[in-house]
Scaffold this motif. Structure first.
Motif, short mmCIF file in Angstrom:
data_model
loop_
_atom_site.label_atom_id
_atom_site.label_comp_id
_atom_site.label_asym_id
_atom_site.label_seq_id
_atom_site.Cartn_x
_atom_site.Cartn_y
_atom_site.Cartn_z
N MET A 95 15.36 45.96 -37.19
CA MET A 95 16.72 46.13 -37.22
C MET A 95 17.49 46.23 -35.86
O MET A 95 18.54 45.73 -35.76
CB MET A 95 17.28 47.50 -37.98
N ASP A 96 16.86 46.82 -34.93
CA ASP A 96 17.46 46.86 -33.55
C ASP A 96 17.22 45.70 -32.75
O ASP A 96 17.77 45.46 -31.55
CB ASP A 96 17.12 48.04 -32.68
N GLY A 97 16.35 44.64 -33.06
CA GLY A 97 15.93 43.45 -32.21
C GLY A 97 14.94 44.15 -31.08
O GLY A 97 15.23 43.33 -30.02
N ARG A 98 14.47 45.05 -31.35
CA ARG A 98 13.62 45.49 -30.14
C ARG A 98 12.21 44.86 -30.30
O ARG A 98 11.61 44.86 -31.24
CB ARG A 98 13.39 47.26 -30.18
N ALA A 99 11.73 44.16 -29.10
CA ALA A 99 10.62 43.53 -28.88
C ALA A 99 9.38 44.68 -29.15
O ALA A 99 9.32 45.52 -28.26
CB ALA A 99 10.36 42.86 -27.67
N PRO A 100 8.42 44.21 -30.05
CA PRO A 100 7.36 45.16 -30.02
C PRO A 100 6.36 44.73 -29.04
O PRO A 100 6.18 43.91 -28.52
CB PRO A 100 6.70 44.92 -31.49
N ASP A 101 5.43 45.86 -28.63
CA ASP A 101 4.13 45.74 -27.79
C ASP A 101 2.92 46.34 -28.13
O ASP A 101 2.04 46.16 -27.55
CB ASP A 101 4.52 46.34 -26.34
N THR A 102 2.81 46.81 -29.53
CA THR A 102 1.84 47.49 -30.08
C THR A 102 1.70 47.08 -31.43
O THR A 102 2.74 46.92 -32.16
CB THR A 102 2.05 48.96 -30.34
N LEU A 103 0.44 46.98 -32.13
CA LEU A 103 0.05 46.50 -33.36
C LEU A 103 -0.42 47.87 -34.25
O LEU A 103 -1.35 48.47 -33.65
CB LEU A 103 -0.74 45.29 -33.50
N CYS A 104 0.11 48.23 -35.24
CA CYS A 104 -0.48 49.26 -36.03
C CYS A 104 -1.04 48.83 -37.35
O CYS A 104 -0.22 48.40 -38.39
CB CYS A 104 0.77 50.30 -36.36
N ALA A 105 -2.07 49.29 -37.28
CA ALA A 105 -2.95 48.79 -38.67
C ALA A 105 -2.23 49.79 -39.90
O ALA A 105 -2.01 50.84 -39.68
CB ALA A 105 -4.37 49.12 -38.63
N VAL A 106 -1.97 49.21 -40.98
CA VAL A 106 -1.28 49.80 -42.12
C VAL A 106 -2.39 50.10 -43.40
O VAL A 106 -2.52 51.12 -43.84
CB VAL A 106 -0.10 49.16 -42.78
N GLU A 107 -3.19 49.05 -43.47
CA GLU A 107 -4.45 49.40 -44.36
C GLU A 107 -5.37 48.08 -44.26
O GLU A 107 -5.13 47.03 -43.82
CB GLU A 107 -3.87 49.27 -45.74
N VAL A 108 -6.65 48.54 -44.77
CA VAL A 108 -7.72 47.62 -44.89
C VAL A 108 -8.32 47.59 -46.25
O VAL A 108 -8.73 48.81 -46.59
CB VAL A 108 -8.74 47.53 -43.69
N GLY A 135 0.48 38.66 -28.07
CA GLY A 135 1.00 39.39 -26.78
C GLY A 135 1.35 40.78 -26.92
O GLY A 135 2.02 41.37 -26.14
N LEU A 136 0.57 41.41 -27.85
CA LEU A 136 0.79 42.92 -28.01
C LEU A 136 -0.38 43.51 -27.36
O LEU A 136 -1.34 42.84 -26.87
CB LEU A 136 0.64 43.45 -29.52
N LYS A 137 -0.18 44.81 -26.54
CA LYS A 137 -0.97 45.44 -25.92
C LYS A 137 -2.11 46.13 -26.32
O LYS A 137 -3.11 46.74 -25.51
CB LYS A 137 -0.13 46.23 -24.78
N ARG A 138 -1.89 46.59 -27.53
CA ARG A 138 -2.84 47.78 -28.11
C ARG A 138 -2.94 47.70 -29.64
O ARG A 138 -1.79 47.09 -30.24
CB ARG A 138 -2.37 49.15 -27.59
N LEU A 139 -3.73 48.23 -30.38
CA LEU A 139 -3.87 48.25 -31.66
C LEU A 139 -4.07 49.81 -31.96
O LEU A 139 -4.95 50.44 -31.40
CB LEU A 139 -5.20 47.67 -32.14
N ILE A 140 -3.44 50.52 -32.70
CA ILE A 140 -3.58 52.00 -33.28
C ILE A 140 -3.49 51.90 -34.54
O ILE A 140 -3.23 50.84 -35.16
CB ILE A 140 -2.01 52.47 -32.67
N ALA A 141 -4.03 52.87 -35.24
CA ALA A 141 -4.18 53.21 -36.56
C ALA A 141 -4.22 54.52 -37.15
O ALA A 141 -4.86 55.36 -36.38
CB ALA A 141 -5.46 52.44 -37.00
N PRO A 142 -3.38 54.91 -38.05
CA PRO A 142 -3.52 56.12 -38.52
C PRO A 142 -4.68 56.19 -39.67
O PRO A 142 -4.34 55.65 -40.90
CB PRO A 142 -2.07 56.49 -39.34
N VAL A 143 -5.89 56.49 -39.45
CA VAL A 143 -6.80 56.35 -40.28
C VAL A 143 -6.97 57.44 -41.43
O VAL A 143 -7.02 58.34 -41.06
CB VAL A 143 -8.28 56.37 -39.28
N ARG A 144 -7.29 56.92 -42.49
CA ARG A 144 -7.28 57.77 -43.64
C ARG A 144 -8.92 57.76 -43.94
O ARG A 144 -9.37 57.00 -44.53
CB ARG A 144 -6.63 57.10 -44.70
N PRO A 145 -9.51 58.91 -43.41
CA PRO A 145 -10.98 58.97 -43.85
C PRO A 145 -11.26 59.06 -45.19
O PRO A 145 -10.87 59.69 -45.93
CB PRO A 145 -11.19 60.24 -43.40
N ILE A 146 -12.08 57.98 -45.53
CA ILE A 146 -12.42 57.85 -46.85
C ILE A 146 -13.23 58.63 -47.52
O ILE A 146 -13.09 59.21 -48.69
CB ILE A 146 -13.34 56.29 -46.89
#
Length: 245
Positions: A95-108, A135-146
């Protein structure tokens, strides 16, 4: 196995979604879950919706992620509200037109007949590769322990740090991330919050809530209910992990 994205194969959307859910349908009934609709992925994040195909071209796994900005002056730390807030950050940046630099895993999600075969690992590797490609700099994940589904009453701070005899995390989903080089950042205690009426929860889970804590199929925490007030609230903790580039 071949991995494609939704941008190049939008025709695979329905079949990829039919592979199942993370935990259960109720996960997508919170405000953040309602934000990551298939239509929004098609419109905004189709390059970050990855689909694994078998030799016959049949979808066997999917990996969803959203690009966002982190860290930033207004986001110095990964959020305590984990999955929920990461999705909100991604939407705010759009919405803000802000350029991302990180990828966040949502689900696998892996096809039911292939779960436990190690297919989740190449899906995480593919997300990491896509982050680099875009061109993103990192991958983060809020991991849901199975494995936490078997111990919904145990606190995440206690559960997440358990180690196996080999020194790796005891939970197999945390272990998968760790084997790929990810490091645990912290527990996010309010990663997913979902509220609904007693009837809502019956429709979502098949469980008729009673006063107090209720165990539900696919839940890694209990639903706390007050039947007189016709309300049940689910608050799930996750574990923030970061994959190095």
């Amino acid at each position: 196995m071949r991995i494609v994205d939704l941008a190049s194969r939008p025709d695979l959307l329905d079949r990829a979604l039919n592979l199942g859910d993370v935990g259960g349908e109720f996960i997508y009934r919170g405000f953040s879950g309602k934000m990551i609709t298939p239509e929004r992925f098609l419109r905004h994040w189709s390059r970050y919706f990855l689909i694994a195909l078998d030799d016959d071209g049949v979808p066997i796994a999917r990996a969803l992620s959203v690009p966002l900005t982190f860290p930033a002056e207004d986001r110095p730390e990964l959020p305590e509200h984990g999955w929920d807030e990461a999705i909100q950050w991604a939407a705010q940046d759009l919405m803000d037109g802000r350029a991302p630099d990180t990828l966040c895993a949502v689900e696998v999600v892996v096809a039911p007949h292939l779960r436990g075969t190690g297919l989740s690992s190449p899906m995480l590797k593919a997300l990491k590769a896509r982050a680099v490609e875009t061109g993103l700099k990192r991958l983060i994940a809020p991991v849901r322990p199975i494995g936490k589904e078997d111990e919904p009453d145990v606190g995440m701070a206690e559960y997440a740090v358990r180690r196996g005899e080999d020194g790796l995390f005891a939970d197999r989903w945390l272990r998968t991330h760790e084997r790929l080089g990810a490091r645990m950042i912290k527990v996010c205690p309010f990663a997913v919050t979902i509220s609904g009426s007693v009837e809502d929860w019956r429709r979502w889970t098949g469980v008729k809530l009673a006063d107090g804590d209720n165990v539900i199929p696919g839940g890694i925490a209990p639903v706390t209910a007050n039947v007189e007030r016709d309300c049940g609230v689910y608050v799930e903790a996750n574990v923030w992990m970061e994959h190095p580039f």
